[in-house]
Design an enzyme around this catalytic site. Structure first.
Site, PDB file in Angstrom:
ATOM      1  N   HIS A   1      -2.868   7.003   2.190  1.00  0.00           N
ATOM      2  CA  HIS A   1      -3.338   5.747   1.596  1.00  0.00           C
ATOM      3  C   HIS A   1      -4.806   5.561   1.975  1.00  0.00           C
ATOM      4  O   HIS A   1      -5.196   5.731   3.140  1.00  0.00           O
ATOM      5  CB  HIS A   1      -2.497   4.574   2.107  1.00  0.00           C
ATOM      6  CG  HIS A   1      -3.103   3.253   1.792  1.00  0.00           C
ATOM      7  ND1 HIS A   1      -3.552   2.933   0.520  1.00  0.00           N
ATOM      8  CD2 HIS A   1      -3.381   2.171   2.575  1.00  0.00           C
ATOM      9  CE1 HIS A   1      -4.059   1.717   0.540  1.00  0.00           C
ATOM     10  NE2 HIS A   1      -3.978   1.237   1.761  1.00  0.00           N
TER      11      HIS A   1
ATOM     12  N   ASN B   1     -10.226   0.382  -1.144  1.00  0.00           N
ATOM     13  CA  ASN B   1      -8.774   0.368  -0.925  1.00  0.00           C
ATOM     14  C   ASN B   1      -8.117  -0.232  -2.172  1.00  0.00           C
ATOM     15  O   ASN B   1      -8.256  -1.424  -2.437  1.00  0.00           O
ATOM     16  CB  ASN B   1      -8.488  -0.478   0.315  1.00  0.00           C
ATOM     17  CG  ASN B   1      -7.004  -0.605   0.624  1.00  0.00           C
ATOM     18  OD1 ASN B   1      -6.158  -0.358  -0.227  1.00  0.00           O
ATOM     19  ND2 ASN B   1      -6.692  -1.018   1.842  1.00  0.00           N
TER      20      ASN B   1
ATOM     21  N   CYS C   1       0.801  -1.235   0.000  1.00  0.00           N
ATOM     22  CA  CYS C   1       0.000   0.000   0.000  1.00  0.00           C
ATOM     23  C   CYS C   1       0.831   1.280   0.000  1.00  0.00           C
ATOM     24  O   CYS C   1       0.320   2.346  -0.353  1.00  0.00           O
ATOM     25  CB  CYS C   1      -0.932   0.016   1.203  1.00  0.00           C
ATOM     26  SG  CYS C   1      -1.902  -1.473   1.334  1.00  0.00           S
TER      27      CYS C   1
END
Ligand code: UT7
Length: 314
Positions: free
Chosen positions: A239, A270, A112
């Site tokens: 993020h 996500n 990520c």
């Protein structure tokens, strides 16, 4: 001396959208749980589009927005944790698709936080004179890693890509600040993507606690290293893992009340390494962030790795 800056951005999401109600037909979940715990309403899922398709679409848009030609790019970096091909790597496949003939081309996998790692390595290469113009891409087909019977993960992730054209510029025009990066490898098993048919699993609460306690001080340190107090930021693009995590970090950061906080997780879920360039590109496209605005990017997650830098918007 030479520095670098982002001169253009682009993004791409596959058209198929999965709503929370769609997921409630697959697993024992509901819209209220997902919105209150994670903040997500929809996510885009690739059907026929490959990872290279997603990355190349975003990169093509960034390149077109920059006004540069493919042959003027001499570095391509792709951040991804969902590459299927080992060779050619994703960066080489994207370069071939765009007609970039002789770039240095490599992939980075820090899950990520990948885009901030990729941007830092491109900035370092441009500063060192090893390249003059880079395409830096974050792209993921997270849907490849999802067990669609596991309600704890299938509601969270989505697919997409974002890209930046980054150019070498004189020091006084620098637009990418120093990176703050690191990891806590002893906690690496908190996010796992493993197996021949890779499946993602995570210790959600452990990652949540880590992100909401460890990241804000590192984010502040990143601003100070760039010579900025957090109150001087115009924007913060973390993020996009969870709306509660984003708001917790933003609350501790000390950004001005009118600073723009990216909340693209609501629409996109996500998307791992794609989430930061995707969210940043949308904010610039919508005019919510303007040319020259200082924005903190900060990635964190699998590894447990983190990286961030302050950038000036193109
Ligand atoms: O990008 C990679 C880095 N990862 C992250 O940043 C993730 C960080 N963690 C999180 O965002 C959150 O921990 C999650 C969104 C993953 C989970 O939220 P949570 O509030 O920590 O929930 P939980 O895992 O503690 O689960 C609470 C309850 C459990 O039921 P019981 O044991 O209390 O009966 C779960 O089984 O919620 C249940 N649950 C669900 N219920 C309805 C888990 N998933 C779902 C679901 N729908 N989709």
């Amino acid at each position: 001396m030479t520095a670098s800056r982002i001169v253009a951005l682009g993004h791409y999401q596959p058209p198929k959208v999965l709503t929370n109600d769609d997921l409630a037909k697959l697993v024992d979940t509901d819209d209220e749980w997902i919105r209150s715990r994670v903040g997500i309403r929809t996510r885009h899922i690739a059907v026929d589009e490959t990872l290279v398709d997603l990355a190349a679409e975003a990169a093509q848009k960034a390149l077109a927005a920059s006004g540069r030609q493919a042959h003027e790019v001499d570095l391509v970096v792709v951040a991804t944790c969902t590459a299927v091909e080992r060779s050619p790597n994703t960066a080489a496949a994207v370069a071939a698709r765009l007609g970039i003939t002789a770039p240095a081309a490599y992939d980075i996998n820090t899950v990520c936080s990948g885009f901030s790692y990729a941007l830092a390595t491109a900035d370092h290469a441009l500063r060192a004179g090893a390249a003059t113009r880079a395409l830096v891409i974050g792209a993921e087909r997270m849907s490849d890693t999802i067990d669609w019977t596991d309600r704890s993960t299938c509601v969270i992730f989505g697919d997409g890509a974002g890209a930046a054209v980054v150019e070498a510029v004189p020091d006084e025009q620098a637009g990418i600040g120093p990176v703050v990066w690191g990891s806590e490898p002893a906690k690496g098993d908190a996010v796992v993507i493993t197996g021949w048919d890779p499946t993602i699993s995570q210790q959600g609460q452990a990652v949540f606690r880590w992100a909401t306690t460890r990241i804000a001080p590192l984010a502040r340190e990143t601003c100070l290293k760039a010579g900025l107090d957090p109150s001087e930021l115009r924007g913060f693009v973390a993020h996009q893992a969870n709306l509660r995590i984003i708001d917790a970090i933003a609350g501790k950061l000390g950004a001005a009340p009118d600073a723009v906080i990216a909340r693209d997780v609501v629409d996109s879920g996500n998307t791992s390494a794609a989430s930061i360039p995707l969210a940043l590109s949308k904010l610039v496209e919508r005019g919510e962030l303007r040319s020259g605005d200082p924005v903190l990017l900060f990635g964190f997650g699998g590894g447990l790795a983190y990286a961030g830098q302050v950038v000036r918007c193109p």
